[in-house]
Structures are given as structure tokens and as C-alpha cells.
Scaffold this motif. Structure first.
Motif, PDB file in Angstrom:
ATOM      1  N   LEU A  22      14.314   3.071  -2.870  1.00  0.00           N
ATOM      2  CA  LEU A  22      13.870   4.255  -2.245  1.00  0.00           C
ATOM      3  C   LEU A  22      14.064   4.193  -0.869  1.00  0.00           C
ATOM      4  O   LEU A  22      13.924   4.888  -0.514  1.00  0.00           O
ATOM      5  CB  LEU A  22      12.489   4.256  -2.929  1.00  0.00           C
ATOM      6  N   LEU A  23      13.700   3.338  -0.317  1.00  0.00           N
ATOM      7  CA  LEU A  23      14.129   3.219   1.691  1.00  0.00           C
ATOM      8  C   LEU A  23      15.122   4.181   1.304  1.00  0.00           C
ATOM      9  O   LEU A  23      15.253   4.760   2.430  1.00  0.00           O
ATOM     10  CB  LEU A  23      13.892   2.057   1.716  1.00  0.00           C
ATOM     11  N   TRP A  24      16.045   3.470   0.970  1.00  0.00           N
ATOM     12  CA  TRP A  24      17.880   4.001   1.415  1.00  0.00           C
ATOM     13  C   TRP A  24      17.293   5.442   0.905  1.00  0.00           C
ATOM     14  O   TRP A  24      17.511   6.323   1.427  1.00  0.00           O
ATOM     15  CB  TRP A  24      18.616   4.014   0.769  1.00  0.00           C
ATOM     16  N   PHE A  25      17.231   6.221   0.141  1.00  0.00           N
ATOM     17  CA  PHE A  25      16.849   7.090  -0.524  1.00  0.00           C
ATOM     18  C   PHE A  25      16.118   8.295   0.108  1.00  0.00           C
ATOM     19  O   PHE A  25      16.650   9.023   0.856  1.00  0.00           O
ATOM     20  CB  PHE A  25      15.872   7.284  -1.987  1.00  0.00           C
ATOM     21  N   SER A  26      14.840   8.017   1.055  1.00  0.00           N
ATOM     22  CA  SER A  26      14.545   8.324   1.753  1.00  0.00           C
ATOM     23  C   SER A  26      15.100   8.671   3.890  1.00  0.00           C
ATOM     24  O   SER A  26      15.339   9.786   3.919  1.00  0.00           O
ATOM     25  CB  SER A  26      12.986   7.478   2.363  1.00  0.00           C
ATOM     26  N   GLU A  27      15.667   7.321   3.658  1.00  0.00           N
ATOM     27  CA  GLU A  27      16.409   7.722   4.949  1.00  0.00           C
ATOM     28  C   GLU A  27      17.975   8.877   4.633  1.00  0.00           C
ATOM     29  O   GLU A  27      17.695   9.380   5.836  1.00  0.00           O
ATOM     30  CB  GLU A  27      16.712   6.315   5.234  1.00  0.00           C
ATOM     31  N   SER A  28      18.113   9.028   3.509  1.00  0.00           N
ATOM     32  CA  SER A  28      19.118   9.575   3.770  1.00  0.00           C
ATOM     33  C   SER A  28      18.756  11.159   3.776  1.00  0.00           C
ATOM     34  O   SER A  28      19.295  12.286   4.013  1.00  0.00           O
ATOM     35  CB  SER A  28      20.010   9.438   2.837  1.00  0.00           C
ATOM     36  N   ILE A  38       8.099  12.319   3.518  1.00  0.00           N
ATOM     37  CA  ILE A  38       8.482  11.147   2.054  1.00  0.00           C
ATOM     38  C   ILE A  38       7.781   9.184   2.671  1.00  0.00           C
ATOM     39  O   ILE A  38       7.912   9.491   3.956  1.00  0.00           O
ATOM     40  CB  ILE A  38      10.404  11.288   1.756  1.00  0.00           C
ATOM     41  N   ALA A  39       6.926   9.581   2.303  1.00  0.00           N
ATOM     42  CA  ALA A  39       5.811   8.494   2.941  1.00  0.00           C
ATOM     43  C   ALA A  39       5.606   7.586   1.293  1.00  0.00           C
ATOM     44  O   ALA A  39       5.637   8.048   0.206  1.00  0.00           O
ATOM     45  CB  ALA A  39       4.519   9.026   2.667  1.00  0.00           C
ATOM     46  N   ILE A  40       6.370   6.747   1.694  1.00  0.00           N
ATOM     47  CA  ILE A  40       6.640   5.180   0.914  1.00  0.00           C
ATOM     48  C   ILE A  40       5.252   4.068   0.934  1.00  0.00           C
ATOM     49  O   ILE A  40       5.325   4.261   1.997  1.00  0.00           O
ATOM     50  CB  ILE A  40       7.716   5.238   0.323  1.00  0.00           C
ATOM     51  N   GLU A  41       4.046   3.478   0.211  1.00  0.00           N
ATOM     52  CA  GLU A  41       3.480   2.369  -0.197  1.00  0.00           C
ATOM     53  C   GLU A  41       3.523   1.577  -1.130  1.00  0.00           C
ATOM     54  O   GLU A  41       4.338   2.079  -2.004  1.00  0.00           O
ATOM     55  CB  GLU A  41       1.936   3.091   0.217  1.00  0.00           C
ATOM     56  N   PHE A  42       3.669   0.573  -0.259  1.00  0.00           N
ATOM     57  CA  PHE A  42       3.728  -0.604  -1.327  1.00  0.00           C
ATOM     58  C   PHE A  42       2.431  -1.850  -1.742  1.00  0.00           C
ATOM     59  O   PHE A  42       1.760  -1.550   0.078  1.00  0.00           O
ATOM     60  CB  PHE A  42       4.635  -1.452  -0.432  1.00  0.00           C
ATOM     61  N   HIS A  43       2.430  -1.997  -2.205  1.00  0.00           N
ATOM     62  CA  HIS A  43       1.022  -3.224  -2.385  1.00  0.00           C
ATOM     63  C   HIS A  43       1.076  -4.591  -0.849  1.00  0.00           C
ATOM     64  O   HIS A  43       2.283  -5.157  -1.100  1.00  0.00           O
ATOM     65  CB  HIS A  43       0.963  -4.141  -3.665  1.00  0.00           C
ATOM     66  N   ARG A  44      -0.004  -4.620  -0.350  1.00  0.00           N
ATOM     67  CA  ARG A  44       0.639  -5.610   1.052  1.00  0.00           C
ATOM     68  C   ARG A  44       0.323  -6.996   0.514  1.00  0.00           C
ATOM     69  O   ARG A  44       1.204  -7.374   0.945  1.00  0.00           O
ATOM     70  CB  ARG A  44      -1.153  -5.849   1.953  1.00  0.00           C
ATOM     71  N   GLU A  45      -0.245  -7.771  -0.348  1.00  0.00           N
ATOM     72  CA  GLU A  45       0.046  -8.808  -1.162  1.00  0.00           C
ATOM     73  C   GLU A  45       1.471  -9.296  -1.836  1.00  0.00           C
ATOM     74  O   GLU A  45       1.788  -9.818  -1.829  1.00  0.00           O
ATOM     75  CB  GLU A  45      -0.952  -9.121  -1.973  1.00  0.00           C
ATOM     76  N   THR A  46       1.869  -7.989  -2.446  1.00  0.00           N
ATOM     77  CA  THR A  46       2.633  -8.446  -3.933  1.00  0.00           C
ATOM     78  C   THR A  46       4.611  -8.037  -3.277  1.00  0.00           C
ATOM     79  O   THR A  46       5.016  -7.865  -3.857  1.00  0.00           O
ATOM     80  CB  THR A  46       2.483  -7.726  -4.698  1.00  0.00           C
ATOM     81  N   HIS A  47       3.953  -6.787  -2.469  1.00  0.00           N
ATOM     82  CA  HIS A  47       5.352  -5.959  -2.165  1.00  0.00           C
ATOM     83  C   HIS A  47       5.766  -5.178  -2.725  1.00  0.00           C
ATOM     84  O   HIS A  47       7.019  -4.359  -2.963  1.00  0.00           O
ATOM     85  CB  HIS A  47       6.199  -6.430  -1.505  1.00  0.00           C
TER      86      HIS A  47
END
Length: 319
Positions: A22-28, A38-47
Motif C-alpha cells: 500500500l505504501l508503494w501504491f500511495s507513493e507511486s 492518500i492517508a494510511i494509518e497502522f496500529h501502533r502496537e501491532t503495525h
């Protein structure tokens, strides 16, 4: 089931790996669409993936030339890891923004609305109206994020919920929703009060309890604090749900890519149609105008005042 999963993996790749891309998709995508978000968030503990917001520059730019009304709804994702797609759809421009979230809760609704508010704030001269179903998280989050924007509830869902409170086959099963519709479409407070008195008298305690936590400003035309542009339902959001239906079982990367490709093809097709127009009106309105001109070709018009005319035809006169 196992064979189906193997076939999906062979066609679309590993679903877990799809999240890592997803990060690659966002940057591209941002490199080729710099006005997008495009804003992506992950859980801090589990990533682990939590949610993402997407709006394309072409969507937001197109929305500025359309009626300022958005329809909000959510639909389930049916792939291996599930989740939901939250979408904001416009009357004319179709998609404006969407989010993919792990579940439908207060936090995810607030995330979607807050990022959407940031994007809409870039065009502050427009006061956008919102139409949505009464999702619990959405009802609580919306006044915090958009306190000054008019928002209405989908009347079709309200009427369905009211009808479900009466026994199937009973007289009131159809009668009460009809009286409720008369209240909703009332154009003046006087007409609303007249229809509401009938509704309360025939609906009794069931109607009284139903209306207890239902502000009339959110569903009645006479009290709506804004412009609904004739829209009383959230049906347009349902069209988005059907539009993404073939994509909902795919890995998350393919869902995003599929929405992008379908949107691109739709914009290209509309651009091609627009190039074939020969006036400032679209083809459907142009056809309707010509039909009306043909009907009124033999009518006589008499001027009464600067902006008042009397139209004479064979059957009747119109002021």
C-alpha cells in the motif's frame, strides 16, 4: 474453499502481501497525481493495517463544478481479511472520496470525515450538504467534524424502519409510512404541523417513540437548514456500492487499483461524450428543451410585467 483461495492467490497474489504494497501504491500514485490525497494509518502496537483515505485530484476538481451535496455510506469488503469501504459520492461527479477501514466504528467514521473536511476546506466558498443513513458512529461523529454543514437522514431508510414496527398485513403497515412521507415532504411549517397531528393521532405510542430522538431538521423539507437539491434519499450512495461490487472480494491493493482504473475509464468516456455536444447543455437536457419548444411552438405569449407573462394555448392559460 481451499481451492478457491488457491485460485485467488494465483490470480491476484497473496492478500497479506497486498497490505505491504500500500505504501508503494500511495507513493507511486501521488507522483502521477500530485493533487490527490492518500492517508494510511497502522496500529501502533501491532503495525497492522487500520485504515486508509483516498481522494483523487480529478474527483475533487470535478466536484467543484457540481452541486454541493455529498452522499455518505459504507459497504462490506468480502475478501479474506474483510473490512468496509466508506464512500462520499456526489450527485453529478460520482466519486469524491473513499476510505478502507478495518471496521465500522466511531474512530473510523471520524477519521474519514476529518480528512474529508481537510480536503473540502481547500474550497471554503462552498457549503456542502450531506445525506446519509443513521449509522451510529456517523451520527455521533458528523456534528463534531461538520458542525455548520446541513445534513439530512435518508428518508427511505427512515420510512422502512418505521414500517417494520407494525405487523405485516395490517392497515397501519402502509398507512403510517404514507403519513410520515406527507410530513417529510411538507413545504411549510404549517403543512408539517397539520400532517404531523394526523400521524401522531393514528400512530400512537409507536410513532411518538420513533420521533423522540429524530430531529425534524434532518428529515423534513420545511425545517431543513440548507439545500437538499430535491434529494430525500441516499440512493446515489447505493450506486457506488454496486459500482465497486466486482472489486470487493479482491485483495486491498487490487481494490484500490480497480477503483482507480474504473474511475479513469468513466472520466475518459464522459470526456468523449462531452466532445460531441454542440451547445452548453448536455445532450439529455438539449433533447428535453427541443421537445418543449416543439410542444409550445403554436402558443401565444402576452407580456404582463417585466418578468411576468401570460401563456395562451388551446386548453388553458398560464401566468
Amino acid at each position: 474453499w481451499y481451492g478457491t483461495e488457491l485460485a485467488k492467490t494465483a490470480l491476484h497474489g497473496d492478500e497479506a502481501e497486498s497490505y505491504a504494497q500500500l505504501l508503494w501504491f500511495s507513493e507511486s500514485f501521488m507522483k502521477s497525481n500530485p493533487d490527490s490525497r492518500i492517508a494510511i494509518e497502522f496500529h501502533r502496537e501491532t503495525h497492522r493495517f487500520q485504515r486508509m483515505f483516498v481522494t483523487y485530484g480529478a474527483w475533487m476538481k470535478g466536484f467543484q463544478s457540481c452541486r454541493p451535496i455529498l452522499f455518505i455510506d459504507a459497504t462490506f469488503i468480502t475478501n479474506k481479511y474483510k473490512g468496509q469501504i466508506i464512500a462520499a459520492s456526489a450527485k453529478d461527479a460520482n466519486q469524491v472520496a473513499y476510505a478502507i477501514v478495518d471496521s465500522e466504528n466511531d474512530s473510523n467514521w471520524r477519521f474519514f470525515l476529518e480528512v474529508l473536511a481537510e480536503e473540502l476546506a481547500k474550497h471554503p466558498l462552498r457549503r456542502v450538504t450531506f445525506i446519509y443513513d443513521r449509522h451510529v458512529g456517523l451520527v455521533s461523529a458528523f456534528p463534531r467534524v461538520f458542525p455548520n454543514n446541513p445534513h439530512g437522514f435518508c428518508f427511505r431508510h427512515l420510512m422502512s424502519n418505521l414500517s417494520d414496527k407494525f405487523l405485516a398485513g395490517s392497515y397501519l403497515k402502509d398507512r403510517i409510512p404514507y403519513l410520515f412521507m406527507c410530513c417529510a415532504y411538507s413545504r411549510t411549517p404549517e403543512m408539517y404541523e397539520f400532517n404531523m397531528e394526523i400521524l401522531r393521532s393514528e400512530g400512537g405510542d409507536i410513532v411518538a417513540q420513533f420521533l423522540q430522538d429524530l430531529p425534524k431538521e434532518n428529515w423534513c423539507m420545511a425545517y431543513f437548514n440548507g439545500e437538499r437539491f430535491g434529494e430525500m434519499t441516499n440512493n446515489l450512495a447505493e450506486s457506488f456500492n454496486n459500482w465497486v461490487l466486482p472489486l470487493k472480494s479482491l485483495p486491498i491493493l487490487d481494490i484500490n487499483d480497480g477503483i482507480s482504473v474504473k474511475s479513469m475509464a468513466s472520466i475518459a468516456a464522459r470526456k468523449q461524450d462531452g466532445q460531441e455536444w454542440f451547445s452548453e447543455l448536455c445532450s439529455a437536457i438539449e433533447k428535453k428543451l427541443k421537445e418543449n419548444l416543439e410542444v409550445g411552438r403554436h402558443w401565444r405569449v402576452s407580456r404582463s410585467d417585466t418578468y411576468v407573462y401570460e401563456v395562451h394555448c388551446q386548453k388553458y392559460n398560464i401566468m
